[in-house]
Scaffold this motif. Structure first.
Motif, PDB file in Angstrom:
ATOM      1  N   LEU A   1       0.862  -1.181   0.000  1.00 12.58           N
ATOM      2  CA  LEU A   1       0.000   0.000   0.000  1.00 12.58           C
ATOM      3  C   LEU A   1       0.898   1.232   0.000  1.00 12.58           C
ATOM      4  N   PRO A   2       0.488   2.382  -0.417  1.00 15.48           N
ATOM      5  CA  PRO A   2      -0.814   2.634  -1.031  1.00 15.48           C
ATOM      6  C   PRO A   2      -0.837   2.298  -2.517  1.00 15.48           C
TER       7      PRO A   2
ATOM      8  N   ASN B   1      -6.176  -0.619  -3.350  1.00 19.05           N
ATOM      9  CA  ASN B   1      -6.070  -0.882  -1.915  1.00 19.05           C
ATOM     10  C   ASN B   1      -5.868  -2.356  -1.618  1.00 19.05           C
TER      11      ASN B   1
ATOM     12  N   ALA C   1      -3.015  -5.320  -0.662  1.00 20.33           N
ATOM     13  CA  ALA C   1      -1.666  -5.571  -0.172  1.00 20.33           C
ATOM     14  C   ALA C   1      -1.392  -7.054  -0.164  1.00 20.33           C
TER      15      ALA C   1
ATOM     16  N   LYS D   1     -13.381   0.805  -3.172  1.00 16.42           N
ATOM     17  CA  LYS D   1     -12.395   0.507  -4.217  1.00 16.42           C
ATOM     18  C   LYS D   1     -11.275  -0.357  -3.627  1.00 16.42           C
ATOM     19  N   CYS D   2     -11.717  -1.505  -3.073  1.00 11.95           N
ATOM     20  CA  CYS D   2     -10.780  -2.370  -2.383  1.00 11.95           C
ATOM     21  C   CYS D   2     -10.856  -3.776  -2.967  1.00 11.95           C
ATOM     22  N   ALA D   3      -9.774  -4.253  -3.575  1.00 14.55           N
ATOM     23  CA  ALA D   3      -9.777  -5.565  -4.214  1.00 14.55           C
ATOM     24  C   ALA D   3     -10.117  -6.710  -3.258  1.00 14.55           C
TER      25      ALA D   3
ATOM     26  N   HIS E   1      -7.274  -4.274   5.100  1.00 11.43           N
ATOM     27  CA  HIS E   1      -6.959  -3.356   4.006  1.00 11.43           C
ATOM     28  C   HIS E   1      -7.682  -2.028   4.123  1.00 11.43           C
TER      29      HIS E   1
ATOM     30  N   LEU F   1      -2.427   3.350   5.266  1.00 11.85           N
ATOM     31  CA  LEU F   1      -2.119   3.766   3.904  1.00 11.85           C
ATOM     32  C   LEU F   1      -3.279   3.525   2.938  1.00 11.85           C
ATOM     33  N   TYR F   2      -4.449   3.222   3.473  1.00 20.13           N
ATOM     34  CA  TYR F   2      -5.620   3.055   2.613  1.00 20.13           C
ATOM     35  C   TYR F   2      -5.960   4.383   1.950  1.00 20.13           C
ATOM     36  N   THR F   3      -6.201   4.348   0.632  1.00 22.54           N
ATOM     37  CA  THR F   3      -6.578   5.586  -0.060  1.00 22.54           C
ATOM     38  C   THR F   3      -7.938   5.407  -0.720  1.00 22.54           C
TER      39      THR F   3
END
Lengths: 372, 300
Positions: free
Chosen positions: A321-322, A326, A328, B255-257, B172, B177-179
């Protein structure tokens, strides 16, 4: 001069034998029937041109020689053939026409009449007679024509298994020849010499996942998927992904263990396809996993664990990240979890599965002692 | 009449029981529990006429099955059982607590961090918690289960699935650091999520009303007054459709895989269930609407 025999084509139903005698312009046909014996003579045009022809048949079982109207033998003379319909004394399927197993050269099978029987005066659906006697059509076809059609699935699988067998035999051969020539010095170059073959063979193994899905083989597509993907993970992510591991001795041991399993597994599958059992091969297939599976998992785990510090350093395959989605993925952490949560329980699970199969497949051999 | 009870495993005889002529399978199970093997309480038993045959229902009478005195019945031990309610409560409480714990940014996962959560991260926490609180309330007040229990090992399997996936997704979204993506993703995702949650609830309420309390009646579900229930015209299991929808919109919102992976895993499992239910409906009700699919309108 020997009176020649005409070509005779025979077929049967449950209660009738039909003979088609291949003679044209038949004159003076004569048929003598006595229980199991029939003798036919006539003048006509056949393989020997215009001549007197005759044949005698000692039949497998009795046919009716007198009785009611619909039970007598019927002979019909056509321009180009004579047809005989013989009623069997006892309605049953004959494995062959003649009493003796040897077939006279002029006796052939009438394939046109073989396929199914029309029951003209009943509403029954036509029954495919071939289904009653599996293998009969094949055997007769082979006797008549000299060959048998093989089904494509079997051909493909035999070729596939043979291909893998040759491949892994090649790997073992190269390793042993090099070892016999160079001794221990050959060990660290193992990847260099057989690495590509191992990669190719294991990529091809992906086909094996499709075999149960397409119904070519029985078995679980999922189990095959786990096995094949597990191996490919080690080959492509672990070994290919970190050059420093490629020259370690563990690679040598790993390739030997894998190849040893495969050079038994694939020929075993081939014997299964031919429906023949070679007991030694079956025994090996269901026993050799006892030492080889744990050794294999041990080698794989050594490779994975040895790679953890390398991957910490190179950060290869790690996504941090980042980032836009999102997401990791920390490979070193994944590898630690993999060894303890996947490899070890996986080995236990796999071995108990094989043990159950072993109990079923390695039936005790029945030994019959002949007493004098 | 006297019935002999055999184990499905190896057809081993277990014992004989005596029941009335008008007995049901439920009576048979009670008798087995009392007289044959105390450890086999009724919900742990499956009774069959043939070792590899269909499992008989509790309500079936021996008379309707043509079972007379001296007949044999096969018994399968389903293993230790646990009620569906217990399982649901355990598997849904986990995601609630695990997510909220990860939201605190515990040291063990993230090290020493003290940053503040962004809007999307906060809203995601509310959505996730709201979803599972809804599920817990439904388990207590809404759902009516046809089969009371399931094997105990399912509890561990199900909890592992929910709890570990929660950890994976929460890690996540709550990461320092999550954007977040732009507001379009956020608004579309949030809006869609809320609609699908309401849709899912509507279907659960409709299904509840389909079945009178205390019964195990089965009827074809059809849309009721709620516009969201119109989805029944297109699929057999709109509750699953809405559920998958919720998670897809949640993925868009954040927007998180990893949330997408969770959505896909859920979709796969629910599709399998939906196809099974769809087949059962079609078999049970010959007049079942032909235009309905299992889970995806027009497609699956």
């Amino acid at each position: 001069m020997v009176i020649p025999s005409p070509f005779v084509y025979w077929a049967q139903t449950e209660d009738t034998i039909t003979l088609k005698i291949d003679l044209k312009n038949v004159v003076d046909p004569d048929l003598k029937i006595l229980e199991n014996n029939i003798k036919f003579t006539a003048q006509g045009i056949g393989a020997h041109g215009l001549s007197q022809y005759e044949f005698t048949l000692n039949l497998y079982s009795s046919i009716k020689s007198n009785g009611a109207d619909d039970e007598i033998t019927v002979m019909r003379v056509f321009d180009n053939r004579v047809e005989l319909a013989l009623k069997k004394e006892k309605a049953s399927w004959w494995p062959r026409l003649t009493a003796q197993p040897q077939k006279p050269a002029w006796l052939k099978i009438n394939f046109d009449l073989w396929k199914s029987e029309e029951l003209q005066d009943s509403d029954e659906e036509t029954r495919d007679v071939m289904r009653d006697y599996p293998g009969m059509y094949d055997r007769l076809h082979k006797e008549e024509m000299g060959y048998r059609k093989e089904d494509w699935r079997k051909v493909y699988l035999i070729i596939y298994n043979l291909f893998q067998l040759i491949g892994f035999t090649y790997v073992l051969t190269v390793i042993s020849v090099r070892y016999s020539k160079l001794g221990y010095d050959s060990v660290t170059d193992t990847y260099e010499h057989v690495g590509s073959a191992i990669k190719f063979l294991h990529l091809m193994q992906i086909l094996e996942i499709l075999h149960p899905i397409f119904g070519y083989v029985k078995g679980s597509a999922f189990m095959t998927f786990v096995q094949v993907m597990g191996r490919n993970f080690v080959i492509f992510a672990m070994i290919e992904g970190e050059p420093r591991i490629q020259t370690k001795p563990v690679i040598f041991y790993l390739y030997i263990v894998w190849s040893a399993v495969e050079v038994i597994r694939y020929p075993f599958y081939i014997t299964q396809l031919y429906k023949k059992e070679i007991y030694l091969l079956t025994w090996l297939r269901y026993s050799i996993w006892l030492p080889l599976y744990p050794l294999g998992v041990l080698c794989e785990s050594v490779i994975i664990v040895r790679n953890i510090p390398y991957f910490e350093e190179t950060q290869r395959f790690t996504i941090s990240l980042p980032n836009e989605w999102n997401f990791a993925f920390h490979l070193p952490t994944f590898l630690k979890l993999y060894v303890f949560l996947v490899a070890v329980p996986g080995l236990y699970f796999l071995m108990s599965h094989m043990q159950k199969q072993r109990m079923v497949k390695l039936k005790p051999k029945i030994i019959i002692k002949k007493s004098k | 009449m006297e019935i002999e009870i055999l184990n499905v495993v190896g057809s081993k005889p277990l014992g004989k029981i005596t029941v009335n002529d008008d007995a049901t399978i439920k009576n048979v199970k009670d008798k087995i529990h009392q007289n044959v093997k105390k450890s086999l309480y009724p919900s742990r038993q499956a009774i069959k006429i043939e070792a590899k045959g269909k499992v008989l229902k509790d309500e079936d009478t021996l008379k309707s099955l043509n079972i007379q005195s001296g007949a044999k019945l096969y018994l399968k031990d389903l293993g230790p059982q646990i009620s569906w309610t217990t399982v649901f409560l355990a598997e849904y409480a986990g995601p609630l607590f695990v997510y909220l714990w990860v939201y605190q940014r515990p040291w063990i996962l993230y090290g020493d961090v003290s940053s503040v959560h962004g809007t999307v991260s906060n809203v995601a926490a509310i959505c996730w918690s709201g979803h599972y609180i809804k599920r817990l309330l439904e388990t207590v007040f809404v759902h009516r289960f046809s089969h009371g229990t399931m094997p105990v090992r399912n509890l561990f399997r199900n909890c592992a699935y929910y709890w570990l996936f929660t950890l994976y997704v929460a890690y996540h979204i709550n990461h320092p650091l999550y954007t977040a993506a732009n507001s379009l993703y956020f608004l579309v995702g949030l809006g869609g999520f809320i609609v699908c949650e309401l849709g899912n609830l509507s279907i659960h309420l409709l299904l509840k009303n389909l079945r009178p309390p205390g019964t195990k009646v089965r009827r074809i579900p059809v849309p009721d007054g709620n516009p969201l229930s119109q989805l029944f015209n297109f699929v057999s299991c709109p509750n699953y459709t809405y559920e998958v929808g919720s998670w897809i919109f949640f993925t868009i919102m954040t927007k998180c895989a990893p949330a997408g992976v969770f959505a896909f895993a859920g979709f796969y499992q629910m599709a399998v269930w939906a196809i099974g239910k769809h087949r059962n409906y079609k078999k049970e009700f010959p007049e079942y609407p032909k235009s309905r699919k299992a889970i995806i309108p027009f497609i699956l």
